[in-house]
Design a protein around this motif. Structure first.
Motif, PDB file in Angstrom:
ATOM      1  N   GLN A  62       3.374   2.147  -6.927  1.00 42.44           N
ATOM      2  CA  GLN A  62       4.217   2.749  -5.903  1.00 42.44           C
ATOM      3  C   GLN A  62       3.716   2.359  -4.503  1.00 42.44           C
ATOM      4  OE1 GLN A  62       4.969   6.995  -6.492  1.00 42.44           O
ATOM      5  NE2 GLN A  62       4.570   6.741  -8.697  1.00 42.44           N
ATOM      6  N   TYR A  63       2.388   2.395  -4.318  1.00 46.31           N
ATOM      7  CA  TYR A  63       1.744   2.047  -3.038  1.00 46.31           C
ATOM      8  C   TYR A  63       2.103   0.612  -2.641  1.00 46.31           C
ATOM      9  CZ  TYR A  63      -2.039   0.845   0.204  1.00 46.31           C
ATOM     10  OH  TYR A  63      -2.762   0.386   1.296  1.00 46.31           O
ATOM     11  N   SER A  64       2.048  -0.321  -3.607  1.00 41.95           N
ATOM     12  CA  SER A  64       2.345  -1.731  -3.330  1.00 41.95           C
ATOM     13  C   SER A  64       3.798  -1.908  -2.902  1.00 41.95           C
ATOM     14  CB  SER A  64       2.072  -2.580  -4.574  1.00 41.95           C
ATOM     15  OG  SER A  64       0.721  -2.512  -4.924  1.00 41.95           O
ATOM     16  N   THR A  65       4.705  -1.177  -3.557  1.00 45.00           N
ATOM     17  CA  THR A  65       6.132  -1.295  -3.232  1.00 45.00           C
ATOM     18  C   THR A  65       6.405  -0.808  -1.815  1.00 45.00           C
ATOM     19  OG1 THR A  65       6.712  -0.976  -5.558  1.00 45.00           O
ATOM     20  CG2 THR A  65       8.465  -0.624  -3.935  1.00 45.00           C
ATOM     21  N   ILE A  66       5.835   0.400  -1.451  1.00 44.49           N
ATOM     22  CA  ILE A  66       6.047   0.971  -0.107  1.00 44.49           C
ATOM     23  C   ILE A  66       5.432   0.066   0.954  1.00 44.49           C
ATOM     24  CG2 ILE A  66       5.503   2.940   1.402  1.00 44.49           C
ATOM     25  CD1 ILE A  66       5.554   4.692  -1.155  1.00 44.49           C
ATOM     26  N   LEU A  67       4.231  -0.421   0.686  1.00 49.57           N
ATOM     27  CA  LEU A  67       3.523  -1.277   1.644  1.00 49.57           C
ATOM     28  C   LEU A  67       4.314  -2.542   1.938  1.00 49.57           C
ATOM     29  CD1 LEU A  67       0.890  -1.371   3.284  1.00 49.57           C
ATOM     30  CD2 LEU A  67      -0.148  -2.644   1.376  1.00 49.57           C
ATOM     31  N   GLN A  68       4.948  -3.100   0.885  1.00 42.24           N
ATOM     32  CA  GLN A  68       5.736  -4.315   1.060  1.00 42.24           C
ATOM     33  C   GLN A  68       6.946  -4.068   1.950  1.00 42.24           C
ATOM     34  OE1 GLN A  68       4.866  -7.285  -0.099  1.00 42.24           O
ATOM     35  NE2 GLN A  68       6.660  -8.292   0.759  1.00 42.24           N
ATOM     36  N   GLU A  69       7.612  -2.937   1.737  1.00 50.01           N
ATOM     37  CA  GLU A  69       8.776  -2.609   2.556  1.00 50.01           C
ATOM     38  C   GLU A  69       8.360  -2.390   4.022  1.00 50.01           C
ATOM     39  OE1 GLU A  69      10.931   0.621   0.888  1.00 50.01           O
ATOM     40  OE2 GLU A  69      11.366  -0.411  -1.006  1.00 50.01           O
ATOM     41  N   LEU A  70       7.204  -1.713   4.221  1.00 50.18           N
ATOM     42  CA  LEU A  70       6.706  -1.478   5.598  1.00 50.18           C
ATOM     43  C   LEU A  70       6.414  -2.787   6.299  1.00 50.18           C
ATOM     44  CD1 LEU A  70       4.321   1.625   5.190  1.00 50.18           C
ATOM     45  CD2 LEU A  70       6.368   1.480   6.611  1.00 50.18           C
ATOM     46  N   LYS A  71       5.860  -3.748   5.592  1.00 53.18           N
ATOM     47  CA  LYS A  71       5.549  -5.041   6.198  1.00 53.18           C
ATOM     48  C   LYS A  71       6.812  -5.745   6.659  1.00 53.18           C
ATOM     49  CE  LYS A  71       1.191  -5.993   3.819  1.00 53.18           C
ATOM     50  NZ  LYS A  71       0.496  -6.886   2.843  1.00 53.18           N
ATOM     51  N   VAL A  72       7.883  -5.650   5.885  1.00 49.28           N
ATOM     52  CA  VAL A  72       9.154  -6.282   6.249  1.00 49.28           C
ATOM     53  C   VAL A  72       9.688  -5.670   7.543  1.00 49.28           C
ATOM     54  CG1 VAL A  72      11.573  -6.614   5.586  1.00 49.28           C
ATOM     55  CG2 VAL A  72       9.741  -6.937   3.895  1.00 49.28           C
ATOM     56  N   LEU A 103       3.593   6.887   2.219  1.00 50.43           N
ATOM     57  CA  LEU A 103       2.311   6.212   1.983  1.00 50.43           C
ATOM     58  C   LEU A 103       1.144   7.176   2.163  1.00 50.43           C
ATOM     59  CD1 LEU A 103       1.450   3.334   1.260  1.00 50.43           C
ATOM     60  CD2 LEU A 103       1.036   2.929   3.699  1.00 50.43           C
ATOM     61  N   LYS A 104       1.232   8.089   3.148  1.00 47.94           N
ATOM     62  CA  LYS A 104       0.177   9.084   3.351  1.00 47.94           C
ATOM     63  C   LYS A 104       0.134  10.079   2.202  1.00 47.94           C
ATOM     64  CE  LYS A 104       0.267   8.897   8.419  1.00 47.94           C
ATOM     65  NZ  LYS A 104       0.585   9.655   9.662  1.00 47.94           N
ATOM     66  N   LYS A 105       1.338  10.551   1.746  1.00 47.71           N
ATOM     67  CA  LYS A 105       1.410  11.512   0.627  1.00 47.71           C
ATOM     68  C   LYS A 105       0.826  10.917  -0.659  1.00 47.71           C
ATOM     69  CE  LYS A 105       5.504  14.030   2.202  1.00 47.71           C
ATOM     70  NZ  LYS A 105       6.923  14.339   1.910  1.00 47.71           N
ATOM     71  N   LEU A 106       1.067   9.652  -0.882  1.00 45.13           N
ATOM     72  CA  LEU A 106       0.582   8.995  -2.113  1.00 45.13           C
ATOM     73  C   LEU A 106      -0.943   9.027  -2.182  1.00 45.13           C
ATOM     74  CD1 LEU A 106       1.727   7.562  -4.576  1.00 45.13           C
ATOM     75  CD2 LEU A 106       1.511   5.405  -3.340  1.00 45.13           C
ATOM     76  N   ASN A 107      -1.603   8.884  -1.096  1.00 42.46           N
ATOM     77  CA  ASN A 107      -3.058   9.022  -1.022  1.00 42.46           C
ATOM     78  C   ASN A 107      -3.778   8.162  -2.056  1.00 42.46           C
ATOM     79  OD1 ASN A 107      -5.474   9.965   0.018  1.00 42.46           O
ATOM     80  ND2 ASN A 107      -5.510  11.771  -1.339  1.00 42.46           N
ATOM     81  N   TYR A 108      -3.381   6.910  -2.154  1.00 40.49           N
ATOM     82  CA  TYR A 108      -4.014   5.987  -3.108  1.00 40.49           C
ATOM     83  C   TYR A 108      -5.363   5.541  -2.563  1.00 40.49           C
ATOM     84  CZ  TYR A 108      -5.046   1.770  -5.727  1.00 40.49           C
ATOM     85  OH  TYR A 108      -5.694   0.812  -6.481  1.00 40.49           O
ATOM     86  N   LYS A 157       9.835   7.348   7.249  1.00 40.96           N
ATOM     87  CA  LYS A 157       9.759   7.890   5.878  1.00 40.96           C
ATOM     88  C   LYS A 157       8.741   7.120   5.037  1.00 40.96           C
ATOM     89  CE  LYS A 157      12.601   8.981   1.859  1.00 40.96           C
ATOM     90  NZ  LYS A 157      11.658   8.397   0.925  1.00 40.96           N
ATOM     91  N   LEU A 158       8.759   5.804   5.162  1.00 40.65           N
ATOM     92  CA  LEU A 158       7.810   4.990   4.388  1.00 40.65           C
ATOM     93  C   LEU A 158       6.369   5.282   4.803  1.00 40.65           C
ATOM     94  CD1 LEU A 158       9.692   1.551   4.318  1.00 40.65           C
ATOM     95  CD2 LEU A 158       9.310   3.095   2.390  1.00 40.65           C
ATOM     96  N   GLN A 159       6.124   5.495   6.061  1.00 40.89           N
ATOM     97  CA  GLN A 159       4.764   5.821   6.518  1.00 40.89           C
ATOM     98  C   GLN A 159       4.321   7.160   5.952  1.00 40.89           C
ATOM     99  OE1 GLN A 159       5.317   5.448  10.794  1.00 40.89           O
ATOM    100  NE2 GLN A 159       4.272   3.434  10.824  1.00 40.89           N
TER     101      GLN A 159
END
Length: 616
Positions: free
Chosen positions: A236-246, A305-310, A300-302
């Motif tokens: 999940q972290y990788s998916t959100i991070l990828q969208e944030l980078k875009v 990412l904080k809630k996921l706390n990976y 929302k994505l940020q």
């Protein structure tokens, strides 16, 4: 026609029928060929349709030039044959021949029947002997059956004792085998018991570390669940991070564009001066457009990412602990197998102890029963020899009985054959009588259809008609001066009885000088006689049932007649014309031509022959 242009030559026979309204036979129109494929088949068709073969035609309806005496100059036997053919008497001759052929067949059948009767009588003559043999065999069979019944009763008693003996022997044998099996089982059970005890001790040694093995397995299972959870968080972290980078990439582009617009003084498209207010307005529009499209999603994505706390370090730590416990699962599996094997071994040990106890009990029972059977067998050992002797005696008696019954059956079967032969003899003798009656009937038919029977009657009647018509015509053309008659029988030189009469067909002529044979006449007188007889024959042919030919052809022959004779002959021809559909007179005499109303003139020149019909 005959074509002789070729070396071998070719023949053509044509047969045609006139169709259509015009029946003028001279014109070449409306003729249709009905010829067959070969000359012979076409000729056979002509004869079949006209019903008059060539020999009959030239001896009756056709007076050929120079052959007017075709019938009268024949021998008496030849005249009879021609007359038989004209009258179609061959049909009766064929019937007579068939009757004689059937007689020969029936006579051969009588010979066969006589041979069959002799054979049947020989077979029947043995009946008395066969009956005596049957009575003798029946007495012997009855006595032997009584003896066999007694022997069979004795064998039945011996077989009961023998069965007891055999059963006891078989039972003792079975007991010995079973006892040996129990002994072998005892040895096998002991070996198996020792082997299972060794396996049990080995398993007990293995399960001493059961507590630590279970603890390690439980810890491994817990860590694997944590790792699975962390790995899911990582995806999940990788998916959100990828969208944030875009989105961040798009934001950087917007920031660069606003900075560039802020620093330019002329429009890059039309090169006009760009006021600062317009540049601020464009930058404001770009920032607003970005915020409208990506602002809320970026925030929302940020937050997600904080809630996921990976925590990647934590995940690596869990993986290292799992690696340390790699063997825990195999140890747990080995422990489960060992505990299961231990339970099976304990169960098998209990079963072996139970079976061992049962085997010892069964062995003791078998030992006791074996002693009793040995005593019983000793008392029955002689019964088998006695049964064998009695059985051999019984077999000899039954074999003899079988032979007697076979002989008796053969004699009875032979008696049935003889009785059937007696019935057959009655039928065959009746058949012989019937065949003899048939022969008698066929002999009467052969005689009736033969030359001396119905054929002679028909010839006599026909000769009377020919004689009558010939005399009527002969008197016309001779001025009532001549007459004729047929002689059909005459006496042999040896005597005058009816038995000495012979068949003939002679012609006798009467005139002013008396009665003479036909052969004594010649010239014009012979022609008049020939003509009268031939015309009578033609009229007879025309009157025969089934004969379609009502035609008369007279070819020359008038030259030997004087003027008065020719006039008489023409008058005679005209007088018989109602009896024929067509009368054709062929002549070269002009004075004779003028006597007929219709003439066909034939002329010949370099182009061929030509016909002309002249009606006077």
């Amino acid at each position: 026609k005959r074509d002789i242009k070729h070396k071998t030559g070719q023949s053509l026979l044509e047969f045609q029928i006139k169709r259509g309204k015009s029946l003028n036979l001279i014109d070449n129109e409306h003729w249709e060929s009905i010829a067959e494929g070969t000359l012979k088949s076409t000729q056979d068709k002509i004869i079949k349709i006209l019903k008059v073969p060539y020999d009959i035609f030239v001896n009756s309806s056709y007076l050929r030039q120079g052959h007017a005496d075709e019938f009268t100059t024949k021998t008496p036997s030849e005249r009879k044959n021609i007359l038989s053919e004209v009258l179609d008497l061959n049909y009766y001759e064929e019937l007579s021949q068939k009757a004689r052929e059937n007689i020969r067949q029936k006579q051969e059948e009588i010979k066969r029947i006589d041979f069959q009767i002799d054979d049947l009588q020989i077979q029947i003559s043995r009946k008395k002997e066969i009956l005596e043999n049957i009575n003798q065999n029946q007495r012997e069979v009855s006595l032997l059956q009584t003896t066999i019944l007694k022997t069979k009763t004795e064998i039945t008693k011996l077989e009961k004792s023998q069965n007891i003996f055999e059963v006891a022997k078989e039972r003792l044998k079975t007991l010995l085998e079973r006892y040996q099996e129990l002994q072998n089982s005892t040895t096998e059970y002991k070996k198996e018991f020792d082997k299972l005890n060794i396996q049990k001790n080995e398993i007990l040694e293995k399960i001493k570390n059961k507590v630590s093995i279970l603890a390690n397995f439980k810890r491994l299972d817990h860590l694997e669940k944590i790792l699975s959870f962390e790995n899911n968080k990582f995806r999940q972290y990788s998916t959100i991070l990828q969208e944030l980078k875009v989105i961040e990439h798009i934001k950087n582009e917007v920031d660069q564009n606003t900075l560039r617009i802020k620093n330019i003084s002329n429009c890059p498209t039309c090169f006009r001066p760009m006021p600062k207010q317009e540049a601020v307005k464009i930058n404001s529009h770009l920032v607003k457009e970005f915020n409208n499209k990506y602002g809320s999603k970026f925030i929302k994505l940020q937050n997600d990412l904080k809630k996921l706390n990976y925590d990647e370090k934590y995940t690596r730590k869990v993986q290292r602990e799992i690696d340390k416990l790699t063997n825990a699962r195999d140890e747990k599996q080995s422990l489960d197998i060992a505990e299961n094997n231990l339970a099976n071994i304990n169960q098998n040990l209990n079963k072996i102890v139970s079976n061992f106890t049962k085997v010892k009990t069964d062995a003791q029972k078998i030992s006791n029963e074996g002693k009793q059977l040995k005593d019983k067998i000793g008392k029955l050992e002689n019964v088998n020899d006695t049964w064998q002797e009695t059985r051999e005696k019984f077999d000899a008696q039954t074999d003899k009985l079988s032979d007697l019954k076979g002989s008796l059956g053969a004699f009875k079967q032979e008696l049935i054959y003889i009785e059937n032969h007696e019935k057959d003899l009655i039928k065959v003798e009746k058949e012989k009588i019937e065949t003899q009656k048939e022969i008698a009937n066929l002999e009467e038919l052969a005689l009736a259809f033969g030359k001396k029977g119905i054929q002679a009657m028909i010839i006599e009647q026909s000769l009377a008609s020919i004689e009558e018509n010939a005399n009527i015509l002969l008197k016309k053309i001779t001025g009532d001066r001549m007459s004729m008659k047929f002689i059909t029988q005459k006496e042999k030189k040896a005597g005058s009885s009816d038995d000495n009469l012979i068949e003939t067909l002679e012609i006798k002529i009467s005139d002013e000088l008396g009665e003479r044979d036909y052969e004594m006449y010649s010239g014009g007188e012979a022609f008049r006689i020939n003509f009268a007889i031939r015309i009578a024959l033609s009229k007879l042919l025309a009157s025969r049932a089934g004969t379609h030919l009502k035609f008369l052809a007279i070819d020359e022959g008038f030259g030997m007649l004087d003027s008065a004779g020719r006039d008489d002959l023409v008058a005679a021809i005209n007088s018989i014309s109602p009896d024929f559909d067509k009368i054709l007179v062929i002549t070269h005499l002009q004075e004779l031509k003028d006597l007929f109303p219709t003439k066909i003139e034939v002329t010949k020149d370099e182009t061929g022959s030509h016909l002309e019909v002249i009606n006077s």
